[in-house]
Structure formats: structure tokens, C-alpha cells
Design a protein around this motif. Structure first.
Motif, PDB file in Angstrom:
ATOM      1  N   ASN A 167      21.461 -11.894  43.701  1.00 10.52           N
ATOM      2  CA  ASN A 167      20.067 -11.500  43.944  1.00 10.52           C
ATOM      3  C   ASN A 167      19.700 -10.212  43.198  1.00 10.52           C
ATOM      4  O   ASN A 167      18.846  -9.450  43.640  1.00 10.52           O
ATOM      5  CB  ASN A 167      19.795 -11.318  45.438  1.00 10.52           C
ATOM      6  N   ARG A 169      18.812 -10.215  39.837  1.00  7.70           N
ATOM      7  CA  ARG A 169      18.007 -10.505  38.646  1.00  7.70           C
ATOM      8  C   ARG A 169      16.538 -10.229  38.883  1.00  7.70           C
ATOM      9  O   ARG A 169      15.833  -9.709  38.024  1.00  7.70           O
ATOM     10  CB  ARG A 169      18.199 -11.968  38.241  1.00  7.70           C
ATOM     11  N   SER A 170      16.072 -10.624  40.084  1.00 10.00           N
ATOM     12  CA  SER A 170      14.635 -10.616  40.345  1.00 10.00           C
ATOM     13  C   SER A 170      14.364 -10.285  41.801  1.00 10.00           C
ATOM     14  O   SER A 170      15.162 -10.622  42.680  1.00 10.00           O
ATOM     15  CB  SER A 170      14.044 -11.991  40.006  1.00 10.00           C
ATOM     16  N   MET A 172      11.774 -11.565  43.162  1.00  9.91           N
ATOM     17  CA  MET A 172      10.918 -12.681  43.568  1.00  9.91           C
ATOM     18  C   MET A 172      11.707 -13.899  44.062  1.00  9.91           C
ATOM     19  O   MET A 172      11.179 -14.712  44.815  1.00  9.91           O
ATOM     20  CB  MET A 172      10.032 -13.101  42.393  1.00  9.91           C
ATOM     21  N   ALA A 173      12.936 -14.061  43.611  1.00 11.63           N
ATOM     22  CA  ALA A 173      13.689 -15.274  43.940  1.00 11.63           C
ATOM     23  C   ALA A 173      14.016 -15.325  45.430  1.00 11.63           C
ATOM     24  O   ALA A 173      14.347 -14.311  46.040  1.00 11.63           O
ATOM     25  CB  ALA A 173      14.976 -15.319  43.123  1.00 11.63           C
ATOM     26  N   ASN A 398      17.830 -16.232  29.383  1.00 13.53           N
ATOM     27  CA  ASN A 398      16.778 -16.600  30.328  1.00 13.53           C
ATOM     28  C   ASN A 398      15.440 -16.809  29.619  1.00 13.53           C
ATOM     29  O   ASN A 398      14.670 -17.706  29.974  1.00 13.53           O
ATOM     30  CB  ASN A 398      16.639 -15.525  31.406  1.00 13.53           C
ATOM     31  N   LYS A 407      12.346 -18.800  34.876  1.00 13.93           N
ATOM     32  CA  LYS A 407      12.085 -17.415  34.505  1.00 13.93           C
ATOM     33  C   LYS A 407      10.627 -17.021  34.708  1.00 13.93           C
ATOM     34  O   LYS A 407      10.322 -15.917  35.177  1.00 13.93           O
ATOM     35  CB  LYS A 407      12.499 -17.183  33.049  1.00 13.93           C
ATOM     36  N   TYR A 410      10.113 -16.572  38.626  1.00 14.86           N
ATOM     37  CA  TYR A 410      10.794 -15.491  39.325  1.00 14.86           C
ATOM     38  C   TYR A 410      10.986 -14.239  38.484  1.00 14.86           C
ATOM     39  O   TYR A 410      11.229 -13.152  39.023  1.00 14.86           O
ATOM     40  CB  TYR A 410      12.154 -15.973  39.838  1.00 14.86           C
ATOM     41  N   GLY A 411      10.911 -14.381  37.170  1.00 19.28           N
ATOM     42  CA  GLY A 411      11.068 -13.227  36.309  1.00 19.28           C
ATOM     43  C   GLY A 411      12.483 -12.682  36.304  1.00 19.28           C
ATOM     44  O   GLY A 411      13.420 -13.284  36.826  1.00 19.28           O
ATOM     45  N   GLN A 412      12.653 -11.495  35.692  1.00 15.89           N
ATOM     46  CA  GLN A 412      13.953 -10.828  35.639  1.00 15.89           C
ATOM     47  C   GLN A 412      13.769  -9.310  35.552  1.00 15.89           C
ATOM     48  O   GLN A 412      14.394  -8.630  34.733  1.00 15.89           O
ATOM     49  CB  GLN A 412      14.793 -11.361  34.477  1.00 15.89           C
ATOM     50  N   LYS A 413      12.907  -8.810  36.425  1.00 19.62           N
ATOM     51  CA  LYS A 413      12.553  -7.395  36.384  1.00 19.62           C
ATOM     52  C   LYS A 413      13.747  -6.475  36.602  1.00 19.62           C
ATOM     53  O   LYS A 413      13.853  -5.408  35.989  1.00 19.62           O
ATOM     54  CB  LYS A 413      11.468  -7.096  37.418  1.00 19.62           C
ATOM     55  N   ILE A 414      14.663  -6.862  37.484  1.00 11.41           N
ATOM     56  CA  ILE A 414      15.823  -6.014  37.739  1.00 11.41           C
ATOM     57  C   ILE A 414      16.712  -5.965  36.498  1.00 11.41           C
ATOM     58  O   ILE A 414      17.214  -4.901  36.114  1.00 11.41           O
ATOM     59  CB  ILE A 414      16.605  -6.504  38.967  1.00 11.41           C
TER      60      ILE A 414
END
Length: 522
Positions: A167, A169-170, A172-173, A398, A407, A410-414
Motif C-alpha cells: 500500500n 504506491r498510492s 487511492m488504492a 506503471n 494507474k 489509483y495513480g502512484q503519488k507515493i
């Protein structure tokens, strides 16, 4: 061949290793186990299974076969298992052969274990942390804990699903989701989440898809899914179990621990995986003094609550359960603990608790971003083969596979924030010192001032407060609310207090005996 085609072919190979699944899991409700044995197999303990082995009523081969059939039937709904070990039946047959000639075997001998998908196994199983980016990668060797399990004769049944990249990566997931494993589902149908990140490990144990499992923990990744899926979870003091061969976030704070349906089983698994590992030398050498001679099973005492000073973090209980059925249940549990000889110290307040529970304010967010990039890059470079060799490569993967990795959703902000860091800089060091200071003042000083053996809190409340200091936690099922959803109780202590926490948690479990299997298995 395009990378998308490569992923598709790898997926076909993986799912080919799983037994074919029926269209609906509901058809197995009430189905009798194919193993003809007098014990109620669905909730059988390690001791029950070993007794059946010794009596000739059961073999490891039949046991593994049974679990594979259960995975075949239930996993299409639960999404607890990413892939099964194609060698599991062969390994079980070898265990049976060894049992026929050797009477001095480990309690884990012949026992199937599911392993979280971020723990390396040097076999035909993948280790991907739930991501397609690591699909097909080859690890250099077994993780330290896997090496110990194989030496103990345990059967690696397969890889459990998890929240992708723990958990990290994002934001949002959803909890318990990964591209490889899908959305893990809690077997207690009125519970909305399995929690994360060791979700599959908890779901599988709760659903009797395996005897015991391994999870990893930083901030409730073992204890939260244990609570939500009504199983036991032990987050050990960092270093009691090796972290070598684990897809990392923070080498300072992460640990590997057991999940099981009973305290006894969890502790037997813990004993099998503890000890020094030269590949995690600094942590395991420092923690070696915390491992009792003869192992933690010596702490399985029914009178383990007697004389123990247990502090109640009342504000957490009030926030979670005020005016609810859970509140009444916890009150009853406190009464039971007193009857068993515990000295309860109520209405404890942790200094700076609001700051400790905030990952931004307590410094954890800054520290973990820096640690993740460094430790993940080191892990990826150590792989024999991998499609990705750095966090930057994973980010690019990604971007190139937005559908498979969801992607855009949920994106990958982290990931992006971590990639911007540049080692353990001044800000990261300051954040780590802040975490240490908060942990000392909020937990260590409080426990020493009140002379406590443990503190108790409900559910996942308070996990960040203990997570930032690397304190051990043991969770035990505590009950079910009006709709049948599980809740648990957690005992935490100072680093190295694992044996004492096990005494307390085991005595509590034996005095209350509240765990019930999911209704789909009744």
C-alpha cells in the motif's frame, strides 16, 4: 514480443498452476472435507494435524491436496491466494517419507504455510509484492524466514495476496487490492474490508485455506487484517525474525510475523522463523537476546495474565466502541482479565497522541519516502533477473501498463514523491529523530512510569503510535458485532517484550475462546 504480450503469457502460466475454479464459491458451503479424520478439520490446529500424522490417519500429501481443493473452490471469490506452489504435493510426499523414518521432527514438519507475496522464495513461485512489474523476476535465494521454514520441514503452499507494494504506491488504492491478486475479500460477509496489507495471509487462515501463514508489518499490516478476519496476528520486535529477502519499505521498522487461528499455532510458526541471519545481521543479532531459550512456546501459559500490569488506552476504546455492543464486550473482557489475575491500569493517556497518530506530523511520511527508494533500489539490484531495477523503472512500468496496473484510477503519488528524495538527508534524519522522541515520550516513558507489562487497545486504533517505534503487538479475536463482523483486541509492549505479550494474549484467548469460523464454513 511486446511487454503487454509478455505479461499475458506470464499470467497464463501462473493461472495454469492454480486448480481450475468453479463459477461460484457458494457451492462448497457445508461440503465435508475429503480427509476422513475424526477431528473437526476445518479448525484443526498444528497439534491436531501432527496427532493425525502420528496416528496414520492423515498424511501431508492428503493435507496439501485438501487445501488445494479448498483454494480451488473458494479462492475465485476470496482472492486470498495469488498462486499455488506447483511443487507443493511433491514436497508433501517427501515430508511423508521423512516422517516414516524419523521420529524427531519439528512441529512445522509437513504443515502447509502460505507466504505473503513480498517474501522471496527461490522456487517456481513468483515474488511480486502484488505488482506486474516484478512478474517473472528471479530472486537470488530464499528469504531468511523461508530458509528456516524449509529446514523445519514446512510445505510452502503458495503466495498470499496483499495490498500492492504494501500500500505504498498510492493513497487511492483500496485495502487488500493488487493488480496480480485482485481485490481480497473478507470471509465474514458483513465486513466491508479485509484490511491490509497482509490481507491474503489473514483471509486464507480465516477461511481454512491453509494451516498458518506469514505476513509482514510496519504499521498494522499484520494486526489490522488479523482483527478484521478474526485471526491471531503477531508483529514481533524488529530483528526477532529476519527481513532478508523481503520487498522492503523501511529496514528500521518492518518485520515478518505469523498469522493463525490460535495463539498456539502462531507461536509455533514464530519459533520456526526466529533467530540470527547473516543477511540481516545487525537487526537479528541485536534482537537475539529477546528470544527465550527453548523458544516462545514456553510463554503459552494459561495463567499468563496473573500479576501482569496491563494499561488500558481508554480513549481508543471510547472512540471505537462507545455505546455499542463492542463496548459491552470489552467491559466483559476487562472483567475476565481481572479474574485471571491481571492488574488493570485504566484511563491511560499517551503524550502527544494526536501527533503520533498523524503520519505527516510525526515524521513517518518523510522518513519512509526516503527509506523506500533506497531499500527498494537495493532489493531490485540484488535480483538475479528482473524487468525493473529501480523505483524509477517501476514508475515507468506503471506508466507503460496503465490498464494492468490501473494507474489512471489509483495513480502512484507515493512512488513519485519517494523518487524525488535523495537519500537519508537532513529532513529524513530529523523526521527519524522526531519519531524516536515521540515513541519514547508517548510509549516508553508511559509504560515505565506506570510499570506496565503491556497496554491494550482495540481494533486498529493506536497502530501508528506503536508502528513508528517498532514496538511488538499481538492481536487476538475479541468478538463479533451485531451484524457478525469480527473485532479484536491488541496487546502492545516495549521492544523485546514479545514473550510477555504472548503470555498475556494466550491467557486471554484461553479465557475467552471467542473465535468462530466464517459462516460460509459452518
Amino acid at each position: 514480443m511486446t511487454s503487454t504480450t509478455q505479461i499475458s503469457l506470464l499470467l497464463l502460466l501462473i493461472f495454469a498452476s492454480l486448480p481450475s475454479a468453479p463459477s461460484s464459491w457458494h457451492g462448497v458451503r457445508g461440503t465435508r472435507s475429503p480427509i476422513e479424520d475424526p477431528l473437526h478439520f476445518e479448525e484443526a490446529t498444528i497439534s491436531d494435524i501432527q496427532a493425525a500424522f502420528n496416528d496414520g490417519k492423515l498424511t501431508s500429501f492428503k493435507l496439501v491436496q485438501h487445501y488445494l481443493e479448498k483454494i480451488n473452490a473458494l479462492n475465485p471469490y476470496l482472492n486470498a491466494v495469488v498462486e499455488v506452489n506447483p511443487n507443493a504435493l511433491d514436497d508433501a510426499a517427501k515430508a511423508d517419507l521423512q516422517r516414516s523414518v524419523d521420529s524427531h521432527l519439528s512441529p512445522l514438519h509437513g504443515i502447509p504455510v502460505l507466504v505473503k507475496d513480498n517474501i522471496n522464495t527461490r522456487d517456481k513461485l513468483n515474488t511480486t509484492s502484488g505488482s506486474f512489474a516484478l512478474l517473472g523476476s528471479i530472486v537470488s535465494c530464499d528469504a531468511g524466514v523461508i530458509h528456516r521454514l524449509r529446514n523445519a520441514g514446512a510445505i510452502i503452499l503458495g503466495k498470499a495476496s496483499m495490498s500492492e507494494w504494501d500500500n505504498f504506491r498510492s493513497i487511492m488504492a483500496p485495502q487488500g487490492w493488487s493488480p496480480r491478486g485482485g481485490q481480497g475479500r473478507n470471509p465474514y460477509p458483513t465486513t466491508n474490508t479485509p484490511c491490509g496489507t497482509s490481507s491474503g495471509s489473514a483471509i486464507a487462515v480465516a477461511s481454512n485455506l491453509v494451516t498458518v501463514s506469514l505476513g509482514t508489518d510496519l504499521d498494522g499490516a499484520i494486526t489490522c487484517p488479523a482483527v478484521m478476519n478474526s485471526v491471531v496476528g503477531i508483529k514481533p520486535t524488529v530483528g526477532i525474525t529476519s527481513r532478508s529477502g523481503m520487498v522492503p519499505i523501511s529496514p528500521r521498522l518492518q518485520t515478518i510475523g505469523p498469522m493463525a487461528r490460535t495463539m498456539e499455532d502462531a507461536v509455533k510458526l514464530l519459533d520456526a522463523i526466529t533467530g540470527f541471519d547473516p543477511l540481516d545481521a545487525k537487526a537479528t543479532k541485536a534482537a537475539k537476546r529477546f528470544i527465550p531459550n527453548g523458544g516462545f512456546q514456553k510463554s503459552l501459559k494459561k495463567d499468563g495474565l496473573k500479576g501482569k500490569r496491563v494499561g488500558i488506552l481508554r480513549s481508543f476504546f471510547d472512540e471505537y466502541s462507545k455505546g455499542s455492543l463492542e463496548a459491552n464486550t470489552f467491559t466483559t473482557h476487562f472483567h475476565t482479565m481481572r479474574l485471571k489475575g491481571a492488574i488493570l491500569v485504566d484511563n491511560l493517556k499517551m503524550k502527544n497522541i494526536e501527533i503520533m497518530l498523524n503520519p505527516i506530523a510525526n515524521g513517518e511520511g518523510i522518513a519512509l519516502l526516503a527509506e523506500f527508494k533506497l531499500s527498494l533500489n537495493a532489493y531490485l539490484k540484488d535480483l538475479v533477473y528482473s524487468p525493473v531495477r529501480s523505483l524509477a523503472d517501476v514508475i515507468a512500468f506503471n506508466n507503460h501498463h496503465p490498464i494492468e496496473e490501473r494507474k489512471d484510477e489509483y495513480g502512484q503519488k507515493i512512488f513519485l514523491a519517494s523518487q524525488k528524495t535523495n537519500g537519508i538527508d537532513v529532513a529524513a534524519k530529523k523526521a527519524m529523530k522526531r519519531m524516536d522522541k515521540l515513541s519514547k515520550e508517548g510509549v516508553t516513558d508511559l509504560m515505565k512510569e506506570k510499570n506496565l507489562d503491556a497496554v491494550v487497545f482495540p481494533h486498529f486504533y493506536g497502530l501508528h503510535a506503536f508502528g513508528i517505534g517498532g514496538f511488538p503487538i499481538v492481536n487476538v479475536p475479541a468478538g463479533y458485532n451485531g451484524s457478525g463482523a469480527p473485532f479484536g483486541i491488541s496487546f502492545a509492549g516495549l521492544r523485546g517484550s514479545d514473550a510477555t505479550l504472548i503470555e498475556i494474549a494466550y491467557a486471554f484467548e484461553q479465557a475467552t475462546q471467542v473465535r468462530k469460523p466464517p459462516p460460509m464454513l459452518v
